[in-house]
Design an enzyme around this catalytic site. Structure first.
Site, short mmCIF file in Angstrom:
data_model
loop_
_atom_site.label_atom_id
_atom_site.label_comp_id
_atom_site.label_asym_id
_atom_site.label_seq_id
_atom_site.Cartn_x
_atom_site.Cartn_y
_atom_site.Cartn_z
N CYS A 109 -46.83 11.83 -14.31
CA CYS A 109 -48.13 11.50 -14.81
C CYS A 109 -48.25 11.60 -16.54
O CYS A 109 -48.23 13.13 -16.71
CB CYS A 109 -49.37 12.17 -14.07
N CYS A 112 -51.25 13.95 -17.38
CA CYS A 112 -51.14 15.41 -16.90
C CYS A 112 -50.06 16.22 -17.75
O CYS A 112 -50.46 17.31 -18.20
CB CYS A 112 -50.70 15.40 -15.54
#
Length: 187
Positions: A109, A112
């Site tokens: 991600c 993230c």
């Protein structure tokens, strides 16, 4: 070609010359430059009929190698590695009314990885709030994640006084900092 268009074209070329390997920003830029070759603009004015929605995906994930770590001494970041650890953490937070953040993330991600250093910084600023880092791809967590309605990453659930106060989905740094400040500031 003016400066701003030139910079955008360079960005498109960096992310790949093949349409299949370009991220969506580069693809839209490429399509716009081809369909509107005469439309150049001053750097302070955007190209007409060209909107950009930024994404954090990249065909070169190795460029983003920052990770959330707890290697330096005592840390309030707990790495959750199983369904049992997640359930135990939730139960502990609810029973003891402990301040906590459950940070649902994934290694693939981009947002993230973008927000991870901010979370680490905030963990030091608010050491009394435990941060539970949960990688959603960890084997055996799918049932617990489904029960918690985790459908996107990053997702951050904020607990105070044993109850979930709010949730942030996405990498909104300002909202994350404001939420931490309002919930976990010690007077």
């Amino acid at each position: 070609m003016r400066g701003s268009n030139k910079a955008l074209l360079v960005r498109a070329l960096i992310f790949g010359s093949h349409r299949s390997s370009m991220n969506s920003f580069s693809r839209r830029l490429h399509e716009n430059l081809i369909s509107n070759p005469g439309k150049t603009s001053h750097p302070s004015k955007p190209l007409s009929n060209f909107t950009t929605k930024f994404h954090f995906s990249t065909p070169y994930p190795q460029l983003f190698q920052r990770t959330l770590s707890s290697s330096s001494g005592a840390s309030n970041i707990v790495l959750v590695k199983s369904d049992e650890e997640l359930n135990s953490g939730l139960k502990n937070v609810q029973e003891k009314s402990s301040p906590a953040v459950f940070y649902f993330t994934a290694t693939w991600c981009g947002p993230c990885k973008f927000i991870s250093p901010v979370i680490e910084e905030l963990s030091k600023k608010y050491p009394h709030a435990t941060i539970y880092k949960v990688d959603i791809d960890t084997e055996g967590l799918q049932n617990a994640l489904a029960n918690l309605n985790i459908a996107a990453v990053p997702t951050l659930d904020f607990y105070k006084n044993g109850k979930k106060e709010t949730t942030i989905v996405g990498a909104d740094v300002a909202k994350l900092k404001n939420t931490m400040e309002s919930l976990y500031r010690e007077d």
